[in-house]
Design an enzyme around this catalytic site. Structure first.
Site, short mmCIF file in Angstrom:
data_model
loop_
_atom_site.label_atom_id
_atom_site.label_comp_id
_atom_site.label_asym_id
_atom_site.label_seq_id
_atom_site.Cartn_x
_atom_site.Cartn_y
_atom_site.Cartn_z
N CYS A 63 3.52 -7.53 4.98
CA CYS A 63 2.69 -8.73 5.25
C CYS A 63 1.22 -8.36 5.34
CB CYS A 63 3.11 -9.39 6.56
SG CYS A 63 4.79 -10.01 6.54
C1 BEZ Z 1 6.95 -6.36 6.34
O1 BEZ Z 1 6.10 -7.25 6.25
O2 BEZ Z 1 6.69 -5.21 6.10
C2 BEZ Z 1 8.35 -6.69 6.74
C3 BEZ Z 1 8.60 -7.74 7.60
C4 BEZ Z 1 9.90 -8.00 7.98
C5 BEZ Z 1 10.93 -7.24 7.48
C6 BEZ Z 1 10.68 -6.21 6.58
C7 BEZ Z 1 9.37 -5.93 6.21
#
Ligand code: BEZ
Length: 212
Positions: free
Chosen positions: A46
């Site tokens: 994210c």
């Molecule tokens: C991420 O944004 O890295 C992420 C968020 C939730 C689960 C897996 C990855």
């Protein structure tokens, strides 16, 4: 909540965000919009996506598309996280991130897929036209960051096909030849598309991008 389908009116909502209270329809005004969800704050994928989105904002602005992100944490958390995003992605996040702690908007837009994760949103994308109808939905898993070049590409296609009787072929990019709408007979198309119409098959007619 039933899934939102293409052609549906985008449900309106009022919610807290990193930039204060926001009402979707007021925020969009007469613009196009892109609403995209993030599973949670302070997560790696994210962080890269939001930095990338901020760096792409001038391109969305050029296309009259207002950006609106969402994550299921609170506004204070979002604003702390934005400092990290700005630092590590060398950018300034300058669009709102909805603070969807009560999951009101995520539920309204069916962004939580319980068999994937009960608490976090998947990576949903909704592109909304100026008349507030939903023109595109995309769903990516949490483990896959989205391709913002693709999101711009689809905006270009949506905006072209909204105003011209054409469709865009596989891997089309702005400026490439486009497909004449199947509803138009070839002779009529020749009068309509003055740059020329190539009939490859009676149902497959190509013409230069009418906007270039
Ligand atoms: C991420 O944004 O890295 C992420 C968020 C939730 C689960 C897996 C990855």
């Amino acid at each position: 909540m039933a899934a939102i389908r293409l052609g549906d009116k985008a449900p309106d909502f009022t919610a807290d965000s990193s930039m204060g209270t926001i009402n979707l329809y007021d925020y969009l005004g007469d613009s196009w919009g892109i609403l995209f969800s993030h599973p949670a704050d302070f997560t790696p994928v994210c962080t890269t996506e939001l930095g990338t989105a901020a760096n792409f904002k001038p391109e969305f602005d050029k296309r009259n598309v207002k950006m609106l992100a969402l994550s299921v944490d609170g506004a204070a958390s979002h604003n702390e996280w934005i400092k990290d995003i700005n630092e590590v992605q060398n950018t300034t996040v300058n669009f709102p991130i909805i603070a969807d702690e009560d999951k009101k908007v995520s539920t309204l837009y069916d962004m939580i897929h319980p068999n994937a994760d009960n608490n976090l949103t998947v990576r949903s994308v909704f592109i909304i036209a100026p008349d507030k109808t939903v023109k595109l939905t995309l769903t990516y898993p949490a483990s896959t960051g989205r391709n913002f070049y693709e999101l711009l590409r689809v905006v270009d296609s949506l905006q072209l096909t909204a105003y011209h009787k054409v469709a865009t072929p596989a891997n089309w990019e702005h400026g490439n030849d486009v497909v004449v709408s199947p509803a138009i007979p070839t002779e009529e198309a020749k009068g309509m598309f003055t740059k020329g119409v190539e009939e490859i098959k009676p149902y497959l007619r190509m013409t230069p991008d009418p906007t270039t």
